[in-house]
Scaffold this motif. Structure first.
Motif, PDB file in Angstrom:
ATOM      1  N   ASN A 263      39.038 -45.406  54.290  1.00 57.50           N
ATOM      2  CA  ASN A 263      37.874 -44.599  55.175  1.00 57.50           C
ATOM      3  C   ASN A 263      38.650 -44.199  56.464  1.00 57.50           C
ATOM      4  O   ASN A 263      38.004 -43.346  56.878  1.00 57.50           O
ATOM      5  N   MET A 264      39.505 -45.002  56.941  1.00 55.25           N
ATOM      6  CA  MET A 264      40.149 -44.493  58.475  1.00 55.25           C
ATOM      7  C   MET A 264      40.862 -43.126  58.122  1.00 55.25           C
ATOM      8  O   MET A 264      40.817 -42.353  58.962  1.00 55.25           O
ATOM      9  N   LYS A 273      50.057 -40.269  65.660  1.00 58.09           N
ATOM     10  CA  LYS A 273      50.181 -39.011  65.578  1.00 58.09           C
ATOM     11  C   LYS A 273      48.627 -38.362  65.828  1.00 58.09           C
ATOM     12  O   LYS A 273      48.658 -37.059  66.301  1.00 58.09           O
ATOM     13  N   SER A 274      47.784 -39.050  65.530  1.00 56.07           N
ATOM     14  CA  SER A 274      46.087 -38.459  65.843  1.00 56.07           C
ATOM     15  C   SER A 274      45.536 -38.922  66.791  1.00 56.07           C
ATOM     16  O   SER A 274      44.630 -38.514  67.481  1.00 56.07           O
ATOM     17  N   GLY A 275      46.236 -39.889  67.537  1.00 57.64           N
ATOM     18  CA  GLY A 275      45.783 -40.605  68.868  1.00 57.64           C
ATOM     19  C   GLY A 275      44.891 -41.735  68.564  1.00 57.64           C
ATOM     20  O   GLY A 275      44.715 -42.272  69.603  1.00 57.64           O
ATOM     21  N   SER A 276      44.759 -42.071  67.392  1.00 55.27           N
ATOM     22  CA  SER A 276      44.023 -43.165  67.134  1.00 55.27           C
ATOM     23  C   SER A 276      44.024 -43.676  65.721  1.00 55.27           C
ATOM     24  O   SER A 276      44.076 -43.001  64.729  1.00 55.27           O
ATOM     25  N   GLY A 277      44.289 -45.047  65.504  1.00 62.96           N
ATOM     26  CA  GLY A 277      44.429 -46.000  64.489  1.00 62.96           C
ATOM     27  C   GLY A 277      43.762 -47.026  64.571  1.00 62.96           C
ATOM     28  O   GLY A 277      42.779 -47.308  64.833  1.00 62.96           O
ATOM     29  N   PHE A 278      44.742 -48.177  64.341  1.00 60.73           N
ATOM     30  CA  PHE A 278      44.376 -49.444  64.720  1.00 60.73           C
ATOM     31  C   PHE A 278      44.448 -49.531  66.246  1.00 60.73           C
ATOM     32  O   PHE A 278      43.686 -50.720  66.820  1.00 60.73           O
ATOM     33  N   TYR A 279      45.285 -48.850  67.002  1.00 63.40           N
ATOM     34  CA  TYR A 279      45.299 -48.647  68.427  1.00 63.40           C
ATOM     35  C   TYR A 279      45.087 -47.121  68.820  1.00 63.40           C
ATOM     36  O   TYR A 279      44.826 -46.537  68.089  1.00 63.40           O
ATOM     37  N   ALA A 291      41.963 -50.056  68.993  1.00 62.48           N
ATOM     38  CA  ALA A 291      40.841 -48.769  68.811  1.00 62.48           C
ATOM     39  C   ALA A 291      39.780 -49.251  67.583  1.00 62.48           C
ATOM     40  O   ALA A 291      38.852 -48.901  67.753  1.00 62.48           O
ATOM     41  N   TYR A 292      40.051 -50.280  66.620  1.00 68.03           N
ATOM     42  CA  TYR A 292      39.546 -50.544  65.894  1.00 68.03           C
ATOM     43  C   TYR A 292      38.811 -52.025  66.162  1.00 68.03           C
ATOM     44  O   TYR A 292      39.467 -52.953  66.161  1.00 68.03           O
ATOM     45  N   LYS A 293      37.485 -52.053  66.019  1.00 64.61           N
ATOM     46  CA  LYS A 293      36.637 -53.219  66.019  1.00 64.61           C
ATOM     47  C   LYS A 293      36.202 -53.556  64.943  1.00 64.61           C
ATOM     48  O   LYS A 293      35.535 -52.643  64.280  1.00 64.61           O
ATOM     49  N   PHE A 294      36.562 -54.862  64.570  1.00 63.44           N
ATOM     50  CA  PHE A 294      36.042 -55.420  63.331  1.00 63.44           C
ATOM     51  C   PHE A 294      34.386 -55.026  63.203  1.00 63.44           C
ATOM     52  O   PHE A 294      33.731 -55.467  63.904  1.00 63.44           O
ATOM     53  N   LYS A 295      33.990 -54.461  61.936  1.00 62.56           N
ATOM     54  CA  LYS A 295      32.425 -54.408  61.624  1.00 62.56           C
ATOM     55  C   LYS A 295      32.214 -55.160  60.478  1.00 62.56           C
ATOM     56  O   LYS A 295      32.887 -55.116  59.524  1.00 62.56           O
TER      57      LYS A 295
END
Length: 297
Positions: A263-264, A273-279, A291-295
């Protein structure tokens, strides 16, 4: 070997070109996009300047290294006189097979054709060429000028002479080559990717957060970087591609990519490289922000 052609001027391609040029080889760096090539040369110059500041090389060595690199947008022109061609294009099987078909037509009979692939079968790549014995894998680690390992992958038809040549050449670059056989993921990613995938599952299932998972692995297992940060650094799209190769190659569900990773990548969150992942990644900043908050699923 004197003339080296590197196909692809992204992170791995420009790092490979940098390393060969710094060791005195004449390097042709090829990319279809001239703007990408210009950016690659700027990146190499910036990395060389950092080496100067650290005292690893001097200004003259920096100048000489850049002089050894010539850029091309035309593949045939860039490879016609090459002794070794190293493909560092996107980790996509069809793209690589198409490239190696062209290389087989454009290159001299004795040219060694190497792929920097991190998971795709060297045997399959070699099968589309006229001289499969001359095809081999050279899997460099990122960042190439710094990391010592080169995973040298023998395809089913790769000759002993070609393998020995690449082992010796890797040592000329001050690298430590390790010879492995051609099975999905080789050694490095067959071991690394399931660990990263399990870390993502641990996050996906709500066992712990991003920082907590990475902290456990850094402090408890002495890893220099947590698996989620490492996944961002590699590229989440690359991790997904490698896991798919492992899953399809072995047919074992333990290699199935975590749905969160799928999904990410689909959402465009590919890591650093895209500016956002897990951070989150901000130019010029060394601070890590989650960057990723558990849902809850």
């Amino acid at each position: 070997m004197k003339k080296i052609t590197v196909i692809g001027s992204g992170t791995m391609g420009n790092g490979i070109a940098h390393t060969f040029a710094q060791h005195g080889f004449e390097v042709a760096l090829v990319d279809v996009n001239p703007d990408t090539l210009a950016k690659a040369v700027q990146t190499i110059a910036g990395n060389l300047e950092r080496q100067v500041k650290k005292g690893i090389i001097d200004d003259q060595q920096k100048t000489n290294t850049l002089k050894h690199i010539t850029t091309f947008t035309d593949l045939k022109t860039a490879v016609v006189d090459a002794d070794l061609v190293i493909e560092a294009a996107t980790e996509n099987r069809d793209i690589k097979l198409n490239l190696f078909k062209q290389l087989s037509d454009y290159c001299k009979d004795g040219t060694i054709l190497a792929s920097n692939t991190s998971s795709i079968s060297i045997t399959q790549i070699a099968a589309v060429t006229k001289n499969p014995g001359n095809v081999i894998g050279m899997h460099f680690m990122n960042p190439v000028p710094v990391m010592k390992l080169v995973e040298v992958i023998r395809g089913y038809a790769t000759t002993d002479a070609v393998t020995q040549t690449i082992m010796d050449l890797s040592r000329q670059l001050d690298k430590d080559p390790v010879e492995v056989n051609d099975y999905p993921g080789f050694v490095a990613n067959r071991i690394l990717m399931p660990m990263i995938n399990e870390a993502i599952y641990t996050l996906y299932e709500g066992v712990a957060g991003v920082e907590e998972i990475d902290t456990v692995m850094k402090l408890g297992m002495a890893h220099p970087m947590g698996p989620l940060q490492l996944a961002d650094f590699i590229g989440l799209d690359v991790c997904l591609a490698i896991l798919n190769v492992l899953y399809n190659g072995f047919g074992n569900p333990k290699y199935a990519p975590c749905p969160l990773l799928v999904n990410m990548v689909a959402a465009g969150h590919k890591g650093a490289k895209s500016g956002s992942g897990f951070y989150k990644y901000t130019a010029g900043s060394k601070d890590l922000v989650v960057a990723y908050k558990f849902k809850q699923k």
